[in-house]
Design an enzyme around this catalytic site. Structure first.
Site, mmCIF file in Angstrom:
data_model
loop_
_atom_site.group_PDB
_atom_site.id
_atom_site.type_symbol
_atom_site.label_atom_id
_atom_site.label_comp_id
_atom_site.label_asym_id
_atom_site.label_seq_id
_atom_site.Cartn_x
_atom_site.Cartn_y
_atom_site.Cartn_z
ATOM 1 N N CYS A 1 0.742 -1.352 0.001
ATOM 2 C CA CYS A 1 0.220 0.035 -0.089
ATOM 3 C C CYS A 1 0.949 1.387 0.092
ATOM 4 C CB CYS A 1 -0.886 -0.024 1.322
ATOM 5 S SG CYS A 1 -0.326 -0.588 2.744
ATOM 6 N N HIS B 1 -3.461 5.935 4.665
ATOM 7 C CA HIS B 1 -1.772 6.199 4.876
ATOM 8 C C HIS B 1 -1.051 7.674 4.169
ATOM 9 C CE1 HIS B 1 -1.701 2.444 6.043
ATOM 10 N NE2 HIS B 1 -0.906 1.749 5.112
#
Lengths: 343, 343
Positions: free
Chosen positions: B137, B251
């Site tokens: 990710c 994130h």
């Protein structure tokens, strides 16, 4: 007789301006803990906080309202009340014969104001003209672990990203983080009052003003300029990205640095192992590295993740992770350490 | 007849392995939202989750227990079940004639496995030998905003620090962050089960194993190696510091990059403005920049704080801040986009 000479002869009369704030409370605890000699302690704050009682050495002290007459007889005035208050009252304190140690950014970059981290440049203190500045908390947390490296092998470039706790914005910000988080968990709306953005389970670019010319915010600009001044190295290349994270009271920094000559991780670890104000927490086997939870309430800056920078191409770059209690070494403790050097 | 040729003729039979996990649930939502054609949907998970019902296109689908016989007739198998499950069952799925899109790290660095971010290297998909890997990710969130720069002015060095949400460790980790935080606010102790360290109002170095040879943890090593592979640039210098923060599901990345030739902030902004999968959020006047809260649930990666790197000495370095939903573009959405390219 100069203020310095007066102090040398007897315990000083101490004033704390902004005594009821987050840093103010920690100033009291640091003075107690370090048995700082005090002839008289004068707690000063805005009229709103006047009349409150704060304990010091087991005795309640009443907070008085800060005014033009507050500084008569004061030897050392510890300011932790923001820039506007410092700009207005620090010159008043100096005129009354006090030495000011200011925790705001008001005077930090002034030519005749020493910007002091005692481990690094305590000798600067002597050249003060009434005001000594306590650096920005991120600048302190950067400078303390990098100085032992810099003095052996000059650091030419620093790239840092911060993970800054709510405490940097004061006691009300810490309370807002707690309240906003509780509201989130309870499914209630919460309107931010201190921060410009929601704090609960969120993070955001430090909400000080952006300089349109550079794209850097005021916090980053302070960190960069102050680190250069503390290191007395105006040409040092440094860039900071300052971010507020939902942590209560310790600032974390991911730092990549490049030295003039090749340097290894082991050498950095050796240089930091014996340096004052630093505790190495770098246990890869148990995945134990510096964390805000463990740095909170500690005097030392925790340093770990010391490794050769993987993007390095000539052996001169190292990466590390540093975490320091923003209210202690990042603010109150450093100010008290400066005051100790005045005695 | 090859698997590809079969798929081209009719809507595929789709299997989701790890259907009840955080990424699994988002895979279902992405498939629905993008009206992905499905002849049959087979939900697979560990025996513990078998029997659960998950809605898809308004109808409940029963989760079956993953086994050797699960893949008969499956055209595309979307794995979101961790490395061990992928290593064991992806070859089984391929042997049964399915094309596997794997969200784990099991096959990402294998020579014959394309590692795909469709905006960047969709052409790689064609060379698969049964398995296509969905990148880490953080690697996706790094690669998407840097690719439009890299293709015009090769990026030679990347220094990044991450602020990673709990979602990267799965649904149980998100729940742990919530429960640990509630316990903290209520003054109750909480023993971490998913994370190695307390999550509430704390942050910590990503708790994957540290490579003693490099000092980098497994997450950082993946980010660095995968970004190089996605960019097909094995010599690119990159270093990552991966940190877990108390955020639920997006994130954030503070990135400093150095190009081969001089580049300005305005040029970066122009390059990113029209690039797919990116939304620029860079309003200095109102201090509005990418935040996890606003990136959560969004397909695009938000990019802001675009500025000339203050530590730059030759005009080739730029800093920026990128935030992406770890479960969407960082995982489920990217996997579904790869599947769309197979149709």
């Amino acid at each position: 007789m100069t203020a310095n000479a007066k102090i040398a002869r007897r315990p000083p009369v101490l004033a704390i301006i902004g005594a009821t704030g987050a840093v103010g409370v920690d100033l009291l605890r640091c003075l107690e803990r370090r048995r700082f000699p005090v002839a008289e302690l004068r707690l000063l704050a805005s009229p709103r906080s006047a009349g409150k009682r704060l304990p010091f050495m087991g005795l309640p002290h009443v907070v008085a309202s800060l005014g033009e007459e507050s500084f008569a007889g004061v030897d050392i005035a510890l300011f932790s009340a923001g820039s506007a208050t410092a700009k207005r009252f620090a010159p008043v304190a100096v005129a009354a014969g006090a030495i000011v140690i200011d925790n705001s950014s008001a005077f930090r970059m002034a030519e005749d104001v020493p910007l002091v981290v005692p481990e690094i440049n305590a000798t600067e203190i002597a050249r003060h003209a009434g005001i000594i500045a306590n650096p920005n908390c991120v600048a302190i947390t950067t400078a303390v672990p990098l100085w032992p490296i810099h003095r052996r092998n000059p650091i030419q470039r620093i790239v840092l990203a911060s993970y800054q706790a709510a405490s940097g914005a004061g006691a009300a910000a810490m309370e807002e983080l707690l309240q906003a988080t509780r509201a989130y968990l309870d499914g209630r709306p919460y309107e931010p009052r201190v921060f410009g953005h929601p704090a609960a389970f969120n993070l955001f670019s430090h909400d000080t003003a952006i300089d349109p010319a550079t794209g850097y915010n005021a916090e980053e600009t302070k960190v960069m300029a102050e680190t250069r001044k503390i290191f007395a190295d105006p040409g040092m290349r440094i860039s900071a990205t300052c971010v507020r994270v939902p942590v209560l009271r310790a600032h974390s920094l991911a730092i990549t640095l490049t030295c003039a000559r090749p340097i290894g991780a082991d050498e950095v670890r050796r240089l930091l192992a014996d340096a004052p104000g630093i505790r190495i927490v770098d246990d890869g086997a148990s995945n134990h590295f510096p964390m805000p939870l463990e740095a909170s309430g500690r005097d030392e800056i925790l340093v770990g993740r010391i490794r050769r920078d993987a993007s390095d191409d000539d052996g001169r770059s190292v990466a590390l992770f540093a975490v320091g209690d923003q209210l202690l070494k990042g603010a109150a403790l450093n100010a008290v350490e400066i005051a100790e050097h005045l005695l």
